[in-house]
Design a protein around this motif. Sequence first.
Motif, mmCIF file in Angstrom:
data_model
loop_
_atom_site.group_PDB
_atom_site.id
_atom_site.type_symbol
_atom_site.label_atom_id
_atom_site.label_comp_id
_atom_site.label_asym_id
_atom_site.label_seq_id
_atom_site.Cartn_x
_atom_site.Cartn_y
_atom_site.Cartn_z
ATOM 1 N N PHE A 155 -4.359 -10.023 -4.366
ATOM 2 C CA PHE A 155 -4.764 -11.008 -3.354
ATOM 3 C C PHE A 155 -6.051 -10.572 -2.667
ATOM 4 C CE2 PHE A 155 -4.994 -12.017 1.140
ATOM 5 C CZ PHE A 155 -5.091 -13.400 1.077
ATOM 6 N N ALA A 156 -6.159 -9.285 -2.290
ATOM 7 C CA ALA A 156 -7.347 -8.809 -1.572
ATOM 8 C C ALA A 156 -8.617 -9.062 -2.372
ATOM 9 C CB ALA A 156 -7.198 -7.322 -1.254
ATOM 10 N N GLU A 157 -8.555 -8.860 -3.693
ATOM 11 C CA GLU A 157 -9.718 -9.098 -4.533
ATOM 12 C C GLU A 157 -10.038 -10.591 -4.602
ATOM 13 O OE1 GLU A 157 -10.818 -5.879 -7.381
ATOM 14 O OE2 GLU A 157 -11.343 -6.174 -5.274
ATOM 15 N N LYS A 158 -8.992 -11.402 -4.756
ATOM 16 C CA LYS A 158 -9.196 -12.852 -4.857
ATOM 17 C C LYS A 158 -9.763 -13.414 -3.561
ATOM 18 C CE LYS A 158 -8.371 -16.939 -6.887
ATOM 19 N NZ LYS A 158 -9.009 -17.359 -8.154
ATOM 20 N N ALA A 159 -9.246 -12.952 -2.421
ATOM 21 C CA ALA A 159 -9.683 -13.475 -1.120
ATOM 22 C C ALA A 159 -10.900 -12.740 -0.578
ATOM 23 C CB ALA A 159 -8.532 -13.380 -0.113
ATOM 24 N N ASP A 160 -11.260 -11.621 -1.202
ATOM 25 C CA ASP A 160 -12.413 -10.810 -0.784
ATOM 26 C C ASP A 160 -12.275 -10.357 0.665
ATOM 27 O OD1 ASP A 160 -14.823 -9.480 -0.881
ATOM 28 O OD2 ASP A 160 -16.031 -11.276 -0.493
ATOM 29 N N VAL A 161 -11.210 -9.579 0.930
ATOM 30 C CA VAL A 161 -10.965 -9.092 2.284
ATOM 31 C C VAL A 161 -10.905 -7.565 2.281
ATOM 32 C CG1 VAL A 161 -9.755 -11.176 3.016
ATOM 33 C CG2 VAL A 161 -8.450 -9.298 2.000
ATOM 34 N N PRO A 162 -11.313 -6.923 3.375
ATOM 35 C CA PRO A 162 -11.199 -5.468 3.493
ATOM 36 C C PRO A 162 -9.747 -5.062 3.717
ATOM 37 C CG PRO A 162 -12.041 -6.395 5.534
ATOM 38 C CD PRO A 162 -11.962 -7.531 4.558
ATOM 39 N N VAL A 163 -9.460 -3.788 3.389
ATOM 40 C CA VAL A 163 -8.084 -3.280 3.419
ATOM 41 C C VAL A 163 -8.034 -1.950 4.154
ATOM 42 C CG1 VAL A 163 -6.191 -2.387 1.975
ATOM 43 C CG2 VAL A 163 -7.461 -4.426 1.248
ATOM 44 N N ILE A 164 -6.990 -1.775 4.972
ATOM 45 C CA ILE A 164 -6.641 -0.440 5.461
ATOM 46 C C ILE A 164 -5.271 -0.086 4.903
ATOM 47 C CG2 ILE A 164 -8.030 -0.617 7.547
ATOM 48 C CD1 ILE A 164 -5.510 -1.155 9.140
ATOM 49 N N ILE A 165 -5.029 1.203 4.705
ATOM 50 C CA ILE A 165 -3.765 1.665 4.131
ATOM 51 C C ILE A 165 -3.034 2.508 5.172
ATOM 52 C CG2 ILE A 165 -2.657 2.993 2.303
ATOM 53 C CD1 ILE A 165 -5.012 2.344 0.505
ATOM 54 N N VAL A 166 -1.761 2.177 5.422
ATOM 55 C CA VAL A 166 -0.963 2.882 6.409
ATOM 56 C C VAL A 166 0.136 3.668 5.708
ATOM 57 C CG1 VAL A 166 0.525 0.862 6.782
ATOM 58 C CG2 VAL A 166 0.419 2.636 8.528
ATOM 59 N N ALA A 167 0.428 4.847 6.233
ATOM 60 C CA ALA A 167 1.487 5.708 5.699
ATOM 61 C C ALA A 167 2.334 6.238 6.845
ATOM 62 C CB ALA A 167 0.901 6.868 4.897
ATOM 63 N N ASP A 168 3.603 6.468 6.571
ATOM 64 C CA ASP A 168 4.565 6.946 7.562
ATOM 65 C C ASP A 168 4.721 8.454 7.425
ATOM 66 O OD1 ASP A 168 6.681 7.501 9.206
ATOM 67 O OD2 ASP A 168 8.136 6.228 8.174
ATOM 68 N N ILE A 169 4.176 9.197 8.386
ATOM 69 C CA ILE A 169 4.247 10.656 8.320
ATOM 70 C C ILE A 169 5.660 11.164 8.585
ATOM 71 C CG2 ILE A 169 3.692 11.074 10.753
ATOM 72 C CD1 ILE A 169 1.912 13.412 9.782
ATOM 73 N N ASP A 170 6.486 10.350 9.226
ATOM 74 C CA ASP A 170 7.854 10.777 9.519
ATOM 75 C C ASP A 170 8.675 10.938 8.248
ATOM 76 O OD1 ASP A 170 9.548 11.427 11.789
ATOM 77 O OD2 ASP A 170 10.783 9.702 11.223
ATOM 78 N N ARG A 171 8.258 10.312 7.159
ATOM 79 C CA ARG A 171 8.941 10.446 5.871
ATOM 80 C C ARG A 171 8.588 11.765 5.178
ATOM 81 N NH1 ARG A 171 10.187 5.398 2.973
ATOM 82 N NH2 ARG A 171 10.108 3.656 4.427
ATOM 83 N N GLY A 172 7.455 12.371 5.568
ATOM 84 C CA GLY A 172 6.955 13.540 4.863
ATOM 85 C C GLY A 172 6.030 13.150 3.731
ATOM 86 N N GLY A 173 5.177 14.090 3.315
ATOM 87 C CA GLY A 173 4.295 13.863 2.177
ATOM 88 C C GLY A 173 3.187 12.870 2.429
ATOM 89 N N VAL A 174 2.726 12.755 3.684
ATOM 90 C CA VAL A 174 1.804 11.682 4.031
ATOM 91 C C VAL A 174 0.459 11.817 3.316
ATOM 92 C CG1 VAL A 174 0.828 12.795 6.100
ATOM 93 C CG2 VAL A 174 0.936 10.308 5.955
ATOM 94 N N PHE A 175 -0.029 13.036 3.120
ATOM 95 C CA PHE A 175 -1.335 13.197 2.473
ATOM 96 C C PHE A 175 -1.252 12.861 0.986
ATOM 97 C CE2 PHE A 175 -1.572 16.113 6.159
ATOM 98 C CZ PHE A 175 -2.557 15.441 6.845
ATOM 99 N N ALA A 176 -0.145 13.229 0.346
ATOM 100 C CA ALA A 176 0.057 12.853 -1.056
ATOM 101 C C ALA A 176 0.180 11.342 -1.189
ATOM 102 C CB ALA A 176 1.312 13.536 -1.600
ATOM 103 N N HIS A 177 0.866 10.722 -0.243
ATOM 104 C CA HIS A 177 1.019 9.267 -0.277
ATOM 105 C C HIS A 177 -0.347 8.576 -0.220
ATOM 106 C CE1 HIS A 177 5.469 9.125 1.262
ATOM 107 N NE2 HIS A 177 5.381 9.426 0.000
#
Length: 497
Positions: A155-177
């Motif tokens: 969808f982002a490519e079709k609509a040509d919109v910028p993206v941010i990515i969120v990760a939950d550090i409380d789960r662990g492994g946030v940098f790998a995610h």
Amino acid sequence: MKGTHKALMVQGTTSDAGKSVLVAGLCRVLARKGINVAPFKSQNMALNSAVTKDGGEIGRAQAVQAFACGIEPSVDMNPILLKPNTDIGAQVIVQGKALQSMDAIDFHGYKKIAMPYVMDSFEKLSAQYDSIMIEGAGSPAEINLRENDIANMGFAEKADVPVIIVADIDRGGVFAHLYGTLALLSQSEQNRVVGFVINRFRGDIKLLESGLDWLEQKTGKPVIGVLPFLHGLNIEAEDAISAEQTLGANAKFTVFVPVVTRMSNHTDFDPLRLHPDIDFQYRAQGQSLQGADLIILPGTKSVRPDLEFLRKQGWDKDIERHLRFGGKLMGICGGYQMLGQCILDPLGLEGEAGESQALGYLRLHTILEPQKQLRQMQGWLTLPHQQTVTVTGYEIHAGRSETDDQQPIEWLEESPDSAQHSLKDGAISDCGQIFGSYLHGLFDEPEALTAILQWAGCEPLSQVIDTDQFKQQAIDRIADAIETHLDLNLLWPQLKT
């Protein structure tokens, strides 16, 4: 896209990374600054849905996000909604109306057909609002689902919109995610990512700074900010059941809700779950229903299979014992249907065609029909020995029920399509111990909550709970955290802070 704040998409490294909450908070931040903003999620999978004023069905998360914007929700905010009815199949709802049930393979092929509906809804919102805050679904790194994707980068490519990515550090492994998610994207998709957000952090931020530096160096993407873990955040969940409750030291009344396999619209119970006078408990598989003052059978997407599930748990026997000892019993929507005499599904809408013997407590007969009943409603509730009180809510069900029992809810005559709809709802048993209704949101009005609990035998409550005020406070807390901990200039350089 035109406009300084026109569109931004929030994708997550996993499900429940915080996408819904972050979008709600960003909506509130922009709305505070006078920007006409709306939420959007192209594809949602959830049994927790909402009904729009024009009788459409969308994911509840988008209704909450519209609430954060201060606007009415519309079907264009969630053009594709999937409501699972088996482990491999779901009912497909397109722009608010149920289309058909599909298994996962069939829907994967249907996505080509769905994309024009998605873009149609997005373009309508884009023409109407100054800004669109877009929520992804699951993770963009699910490479087995990338073909014809309508939910994330497709969808982002079709609509040509910028993206941010969120990760939950409380789960662990946030940098790998975060690092791994970015690495699995194509080059054009990576170029679309403007930064990362880390969610639910506890502790001293200084201990995290070296990791943040490493992530920025390795990816070339900035960390827009780190949001703290917000304890006691009471906001309606997109789908997962929240067992967190506000339990006072002197809780005076116990309510049990058995969790069935396709439980829907569990936000019905938030006013009970959050009330300090109520010991509210979801009862899971293997747990007894004994010990409650009030048992409530919840809504379900698959009423006949879940009725069988209820019996397999022995909950029908627990209910019999509960009633013998004078306890009260309620059913909402599918739970209401279970309280009747029989449930017929001649077309196999929720599985194998056939008829199920229900629990037999109300003189209620239900037949499942293809046309789903979707409407917002307002009326009056009169229970035995209680004053008449106002009730508001919504109906969302695929059943038509007839009853010979007293019907305690009377709708306003000016309700939508009243010519085709009974002006009464619900049923109450002759003994007065059992009450059922199709109305979701039955507990939202404080007077209705008080009347129902008093009918069930609860002593007067120590305080009134305003669920809308809870939602406002929760969304404001999220927005405050965003303004404090995220560098919004990285997203909107011209945004006045």
